[in-house]
Motif scaffolding. Sequence first.
Motif, PDB file in Angstrom:
ATOM      1  N   ASP A 149     -10.064 -10.732  13.567  1.00 26.84           N
ATOM      2  CA  ASP A 149      -8.807 -11.621  13.224  1.00 26.84           C
ATOM      3  C   ASP A 149      -7.693 -10.818  13.410  1.00 26.84           C
ATOM      4  OD1 ASP A 149      -8.649 -10.604  10.715  1.00 26.84           O
ATOM      5  OD2 ASP A 149      -8.509 -12.523   9.793  1.00 26.84           O
TER       6      ASP A 149
ATOM      7  N   LYS B  61      -4.034 -10.909  11.418  1.00 28.30           N
ATOM      8  CA  LYS B  61      -3.575 -11.191  10.312  1.00 28.30           C
ATOM      9  C   LYS B  61      -2.187 -11.413  10.177  1.00 28.30           C
ATOM     10  CE  LYS B  61      -7.287 -10.126   6.866  1.00 28.30           C
ATOM     11  NZ  LYS B  61      -8.016  -9.114   7.683  1.00 28.30           N
TER      12      LYS B  61
ATOM     13  N   GLY C  59      -2.956 -16.079   6.311  1.00 25.33           N
ATOM     14  CA  GLY C  59      -4.432 -16.292   6.432  1.00 25.33           C
ATOM     15  C   GLY C  59      -5.147 -15.818   7.605  1.00 25.33           C
TER      16      GLY C  59
ATOM     17  N   PHE D  16     -19.545 -11.456   4.149  1.00 25.37           N
ATOM     18  CA  PHE D  16     -18.410 -11.218   5.159  1.00 25.37           C
ATOM     19  C   PHE D  16     -18.010  -9.800   4.936  1.00 25.37           C
ATOM     20  CE2 PHE D  16     -13.760 -12.901   6.310  1.00 25.37           C
ATOM     21  CZ  PHE D  16     -13.452 -11.500   6.670  1.00 25.37           C
TER      22      PHE D  16
ATOM     23  N   ASN E  79     -16.308 -10.034   1.521  1.00 29.25           N
ATOM     24  CA  ASN E  79     -15.944 -11.292   0.988  1.00 29.25           C
ATOM     25  C   ASN E  79     -17.336 -12.333   0.967  1.00 29.25           C
ATOM     26  OD1 ASN E  79     -13.007 -11.286   0.943  1.00 29.25           O
ATOM     27  ND2 ASN E  79     -13.226 -10.991   3.156  1.00 29.25           N
TER      28      ASN E  79
ATOM     29  N   ARG F 200     -17.946 -15.242   1.547  1.00 23.73           N
ATOM     30  CA  ARG F 200     -17.823 -16.809   2.239  1.00 23.73           C
ATOM     31  C   ARG F 200     -17.639 -16.269   3.863  1.00 23.73           C
ATOM     32  NH1 ARG F 200     -12.748 -15.655   3.669  1.00 23.73           N
ATOM     33  NH2 ARG F 200     -11.577 -14.315   2.029  1.00 23.73           N
TER      34      ARG F 200
ATOM     35  N   GLY G  66     -14.991 -16.177   6.985  1.00 26.75           N
ATOM     36  CA  GLY G  66     -13.714 -15.938   7.143  1.00 26.75           C
ATOM     37  C   GLY G  66     -12.989 -17.268   7.963  1.00 26.75           C
ATOM     38  N   ASP G  67     -11.708 -17.361   7.669  1.00 24.16           N
ATOM     39  CA  ASP G  67     -11.046 -18.256   8.443  1.00 24.16           C
ATOM     40  C   ASP G  67      -9.777 -17.482   9.121  1.00 24.16           C
ATOM     41  OD1 ASP G  67     -10.078 -20.709   9.414  1.00 24.16           O
ATOM     42  OD2 ASP G  67      -9.907 -21.653   7.680  1.00 24.16           O
ATOM     43  N   PRO G  68      -9.813 -17.547  10.380  1.00 21.23           N
ATOM     44  CA  PRO G  68     -10.256 -18.429  11.402  1.00 21.23           C
ATOM     45  C   PRO G  68     -11.488 -17.914  12.063  1.00 21.23           C
ATOM     46  CG  PRO G  68      -8.415 -17.233  12.324  1.00 21.23           C
ATOM     47  CD  PRO G  68      -8.563 -16.779  10.736  1.00 21.23           C
ATOM     48  N   GLU G  69     -12.119 -16.690  11.664  1.00 17.46           N
ATOM     49  CA  GLU G  69     -13.461 -15.972  12.395  1.00 17.46           C
ATOM     50  C   GLU G  69     -14.627 -16.998  12.440  1.00 17.46           C
ATOM     51  OE1 GLU G  69     -11.564 -14.841   9.712  1.00 17.46           O
ATOM     52  OE2 GLU G  69     -11.778 -12.602   9.664  1.00 17.46           O
TER      53      GLU G  69
HETATM   54  N1  GLY Z   1      -9.358 -14.214   8.034  1.00 14.43           N
HETATM   55  C1  GLY Z   1      -9.562 -13.522   6.738  1.00 14.43           C
HETATM   56  C2  GLY Z   1     -10.107 -13.942   5.681  1.00 14.43           C
HETATM   57  O1  GLY Z   1     -10.708 -15.281   5.727  1.00 14.43           O
HETATM   58  O2  GLY Z   1     -10.296 -13.674   4.577  1.00 14.43           O
END
Ligand code: GLY
Length: 422
Positions: A217, A219, A231, A274, A290, A292, A294-297
């Motif tokens: 991603d 950032k 994000g 993650f 993480n 959960r 990722g967003d936007p992954e």
């Molecule tokens: N894109 C990084 C995150 O979701 O933490």
Amino acid sequence: MNILVLGSGGREHTFAYKLAQSPQCDRLFVAPGNAGTAQIATNVEIAVTDFEAIKSLVLKEGIEMVVVGPEDPLVQGIYDYFKADQQLENVAVIGPSKEGAELEGSKERAKEFMMAHGIPTAAYQSFTASTLAEGQSFLETLQPPYVLKADGLAAGKGVLIIDNLEEAKEELAKMLEGKFGDASATVVIEEFLDGIELSVFVLTDGNGYKVLPTAKDYKRIGEGDVGLNTGGMGAISPVPFADDAFMKKIEEQVVKPTVEGLSKENIIYKGFVFIGLIKVGDEPKVIEYNVRMGDPETEVVLPRIKSDLVQLFKAVDAGTIDQEILDVDPRSATTVMLVSGGYPEAYEKGKVITGIDTIEDSLVLHAGTKEKDGKVVTNGGRVMAVTSFDDDFRKAIKKSYQNIAKLGFDRMYYRKDIGFDL
Ligand code: GLY
Ligand code: AMP
């Protein structure tokens, strides 16, 4: 199955999009959701950490599976809340237990876990207000730049990378004095790792696992990766430099010891891990976990998964993920995030978004959007992600940009260089 997705971002729209494709998905709910999820599911205006309200919804609608998008409810123990309640204990919760969620909730805990299970990571020490002087002496033994990490959740802002020793010492003091509230009562100081970043996603039932497609991603808000952290402004999957040999190293040195570590420590974990990695030379080093997606992954990883997502989640719940087959689209996926002008600082909401209906060969995944008077309007900093496929990521990204040209809202901004460094 009746399924509930918790969250309201592009990640959750992508989950809803994939789950809705499954013949095993009966009714689909998203709480609180956005204008995109409203088109394929029923949105329910409930906060992701309001466990009582979630319980009422689950019982009222006969929901049999809850897919948790963001980390907050996981760190607050939503898994344990369900399992401790006689009326809810049979509901599948896709996410780790509170103990498992500590891998994201506490950087110190994550480092201890990596050390205990021989997982490659940066050398570190952690400090509290009573050991400030030791922390400052420790900084003197390191080479710049200095990496300071707030132990707890700090909305993605808790990591500071500082070139100057005196400034690093001052920042350490400020953090321990409460710069990030309780989150920085403990600070992890670690060795700076010089290399290129990628993320690996694992779906595990606590014993078996599937390694999902990799992603990278972007950032920072500005092109060339400059300016404030966001994000995430875009993502690409797979990561071109993560070839088979490197992925094998990651699986052997990182993924297997992580899942075995969870199992050895009897940590219940039925969800996503993650793993944020830096490739230093030819070696993977973990910079963070993480608990959960990722967003936007997610917006590039999940659309590449051809297997039935409900089936995979059912197997996670049953503890049979090893028996499933993960079928992945070999093409590349790219996503570009459209954001509100001003983001990640102050921005306005409520701007009408035009052109969504004209997009044909890309997926429009909503994040900060809502419906107002029959129109889709902006409702957050990150507004929507435009995901495209092609056999090469450069062609895919071109498609995303061509389609973005058909979308518009007042002060829309996006990075035009996603993938520039690959
Ligand atoms: N894109 C990084 C995150 O979701 O933490
Ligand atoms: P984290 O929240 O731990 O992922 O850290 C945020 C960002 O800081 C990462 O995405 C990296 O770009 C950077 N970072 C974290 N730890 C290190 C490290 N030890 N060396 C170099 N960069 C790091």
